[in-house]
Design an enzyme around this catalytic site. Structure first.
Site, PDB file in Angstrom:
ATOM      1  N   THR A  83       0.223  -1.247   0.183  1.00 57.12           N
ATOM      2  CA  THR A  83      -0.049   0.054   0.127  1.00 57.12           C
ATOM      3  C   THR A  83       0.713   1.101  -0.054  1.00 57.12           C
ATOM      4  O   THR A  83       1.081   2.198  -0.532  1.00 57.12           O
ATOM      5  CB  THR A  83      -0.647   0.834   1.467  1.00 57.12           C
ATOM      6  OG1 THR A  83      -1.777  -0.925   0.938  1.00 57.12           O
ATOM      7  CG2 THR A  83      -2.147   1.297   1.385  1.00 57.12           C
ATOM      8  N   GLU A  84       2.172   1.609   0.638  1.00 59.91           N
ATOM      9  CA  GLU A  84       2.770   2.561   1.026  1.00 59.91           C
ATOM     10  C   GLU A  84       3.472   2.834  -0.392  1.00 59.91           C
ATOM     11  O   GLU A  84       3.538   3.430  -0.995  1.00 59.91           O
ATOM     12  CB  GLU A  84       3.980   1.847   1.648  1.00 59.91           C
ATOM     13  CG  GLU A  84       4.465   2.860   2.485  1.00 59.91           C
ATOM     14  CD  GLU A  84       5.993   3.191   3.273  1.00 59.91           C
ATOM     15  OE1 GLU A  84       7.249   3.752   3.188  1.00 59.91           O
ATOM     16  OE2 GLU A  84       5.987   1.918   3.786  1.00 59.91           O
ATOM     17  N   GLY A  85       4.114   1.459  -0.942  1.00 61.28           N
ATOM     18  CA  GLY A  85       4.520   1.718  -2.643  1.00 61.28           C
ATOM     19  C   GLY A  85       3.082   2.272  -3.604  1.00 61.28           C
ATOM     20  O   GLY A  85       4.252   3.119  -4.626  1.00 61.28           O
TER      21      GLY A  85
END
Length: 630
Positions: free
Chosen positions: A151-153
């Site tokens: 998700t961060e990516g």
């Protein structure tokens, strides 16, 4: 305090990392007001996502990280989050506070905490934000959470391409839209996210690809197919620790059958540290003295096994540590790296920006083969941007690790940025800022929210992130909606269905009672057995209702009266919010962060068709003779 504008919209994203939490305040214009714009730029504005504005001083960081409150989770809001929100109050007009959403997205440090401690901290933050409710908190489970590396990516990919304007002037009738691939290397993990240019690769790897839905101001839907993966343990600092552990574990006395001679050698040479430098490293409660030998070629070869290219893949092409991905078409797929890709290249070698393999590898070779006293002398002259000595000791390793990840891990060609087949963009470039704006994944999260708030267009698709089919099957990962009120709409829809169902069952029950009370003489004659059962059932119901009128302990539980016994059960019921239940999925989601070590059973489940050896001398044939670089 800002000059108030009724068309302004604000959003807050707090990046709760391992070393500290940084608040970001964003602003954009109400999209409904933009629909009526008549200036010459209106057409371009309508075909673009909302313009997200952020001043340079709209960020503030507070140390240490949120995970430091593991012993006192009840203090996390008052001591850590509230000061950040107080900072935001000096930027956002008070009349906008109640409509300003707050997203607290925890990453590295919080991921390492046990699930119950995570839940305690996050639940405390939820209660703090809601009492008093100064900012908009619709759903704690969606706004206050630990996000996984994937998700961060994806947020990073969104933020990067937004800053480069790749979501602007969007034509839904055109299928070929260029975007940059996103590479991020932190201390613990490394990530990649890119939209494959080749539609055939997307089709072949459909079950591994996430889909991001955005909406232009005019309501046009933007659909982006993005592959994302993250490798836990492959960040620069964790890779360094694995490398030193590898030096120790390969000593002869540590690989024989005798235990009494283990770790008898305490002094080791490290080719990835400059000659004359030294450091201490603790491994399994034992201190080892590491002395630098400064050998670029040997360092590069020693690092290569850390990529775990020998791990089996269940599909091709295979990257590293058993992870397969769509084939990267470097003629069309271009990448931008941040964090360690930028710091190592820029701070030490002054080579940030457009990447040139020959220049970078030559500078890295010279640094690795230099004497430590010469490096310290250069540092005193300001050559290395005043980097601390311990960072300089690791610079040779980190530079080599970056090269290995790029060229051995992601198979990036070793060509110069001015080569003919690179087209108009370099294969790779490292950045810290874009157009003087910091590159942060938090921008991607608020973009998703602002885009999801657009009312124009077709409601068949919600703005948000649809995880890949594989992630959904393996971890139960769910759709990430852009707009918070989507959950309200879902609840309303669910409530509507529930009301219809209630009316239907109510009608059925009325019919049953009519038959029982008004035609009981027929029932008794024809279905005397059934009647007796019904009579007993009614008697039981009356007794139960009488008991419930006398005492309703579970209702008292819902009201928070936990001090009394509940039918003799003491301290059995533990109250949790809905966010605490939802957070139970995060540990499973982290499985996508491909750890560097995997059990034999896990490897067997991949059922590889071809197993590669860990490494052999043939693996080193790709490294050029050092004389070719001199």
């Amino acid at each position: 305090m800002l000059i108030e504008n009724t068309n302004d919209r604000f959003g807050i994203v707090i990046d709760a990392g391992s070393s500290g939490s940084r608040i970001h305040v964003f602003k954009w214009q109400d999209t409904e007001s933009l629909l009526h714009a008549t200036n010459q730029d209106s057409q371009s504005i309508l075909q673009s996502v909302p313009h997200i504005h952020q001043e340079k001083d709209w960020t503030f960081k507070l140390n240490p990280g949120l995970s430091s409150f593991e012993k006192k989770p009840q203090d996390a809001y008052k001591s850590h989050i509230k000061p950040l929100l107080d900072f935001a109050k000096n930027i956002i007009p008070e009349s906008h506070w109640s409509s300003c959403p707050v997203f607290i997205q925890a990453t590295a440090g919080m991921r390492l905490l046990p699930q119950d401690i995570q839940s305690s901290i996050l639940d405390g933050l939820c209660q703090g934000l809601k009492h008093p409710a100064e900012f908009l908190v619709e759903d704690c489970s969606a706004q206050i959470q630990v996000i996984d590396g994937e998700t961060e990516g994806l947020y990073g990919w969104l933020g990067l391409n937004y800053l480069y304007g790749h979501f602007n002037d969007y034509n839904p009738e055109v299928s070929d839209h260029f975007t940059f691939g996103f590479m991020d290397m932190g201390g613990a993990s490394t990530q990649i996210a890119f939209a494959p240019h080749d539609s055939g690769e997307i089709a072949r790897h459909r079950d591994d690809i996430a889909t991001i839905f955005l909406r232009s101001v005019n309501g046009d839907l933007q659909k982006w197919d993005v592959f994302v993966s993250t490798w836990l343990g492959f960040g620069a600092n964790q890779a360094r620790r694995r490398y030193l552990a590898q030096l120790i574990n390969t000593l002869p006395e540590n690989t024989n059958d005798y235990e009494n001679d283990d770790f008898s050698t305490r002094n080791l040479n490290d080719p990835c540290m400059p000659r004359g430098s030294s450091t201490d490293f603790e491994f399994k409660d034992t201190i080892f003295h590491i002395a630098g030998s400064g050998n670029y070629e040997q360092c590069t070869k020693s690092i290569y096994p850390l990529l775990l290219k020998n791990m089996p893949c269940d599909d091709e092409p295979c990257l590293f540590n058993g992870v397969h991905a769509p084939r990267i078409d470097f003629a069309n797929d271009k990448f931008i790296g941040t964090s360690e890709y930028w710091y190592t290249a820029n701070d030490v070698f002054k080579l940030g920006g457009e990447y040139n393999f020959d220049k970078f590898s030559k500078s890295l070779r010279e640094f690795c083969n230099s004497n430590w006293t010469q490096i310290l002398a250069n540092s005193d002259k300001g050559v290395y941007n005043s980097i601390p000595e311990n960072f300089l000791k690791d610079a040779c390793f980190k530079g080599n690790w970056v090269l290995n990840i790029l060229h051995e891990g992601f198979d990036m060609p070793r060509i110069d940025v001015d080569a003919e087949n690179v087209n108009d963009r370099p294969l790779f470039q490292s950045v810290e800022k874009v157009e003087e704006r910091e590159l942060s994944w938090t921008l991607g999260r608020i973009l998703l929210y602002a885009s999801g708030s657009i009312l124009a267009g077709n409601d068949d698709f919600m703005v948000g992130i649809a995880p890949s089919e594989r992630r959904t099957k393996l971890t139960g990962k769910k759709f990430i909606p852009g707009k918070l009120l989507e959950s309200d709409q879902l609840r309303k829809q669910s409530s509507s269905l529930s009301n219809k169902g209630f009316l239907m069952w109510f009608a059925i029950i009325c019919c049953i009672f009519y038959l029982i009370f008004h035609r009981s003489h027929i029932i008794r004659r024809r279905f005397s057995g059934l009647y007796n059962i019904t009579k007993d059932f009614k008697t039981g119901i009356r007794r139960r209702l009488k008991f419930l009128r006398r005492s309703d302990p579970f209702s008292r539980l819902e009201e928070g009266e936990l001090g009394t016994d509940v039918d003799g059960f003491k301290d059995v019921y533990r109250m949790k919010s809905s966010s605490m239940f939802d957070l139970g999925k995060s540990s499973a989601t982290m499985q996508r962060e491909h750890e560097p070590q995997r059990t034999a059973s896990q490897s067997a489940n991949l059922a590889p068709s071809n197993l590669r050896p860990a490494f052999s001398m043939a693996d080193f044939s790709k490294f050029k003779d050092s004389r070719l670089y001199d």
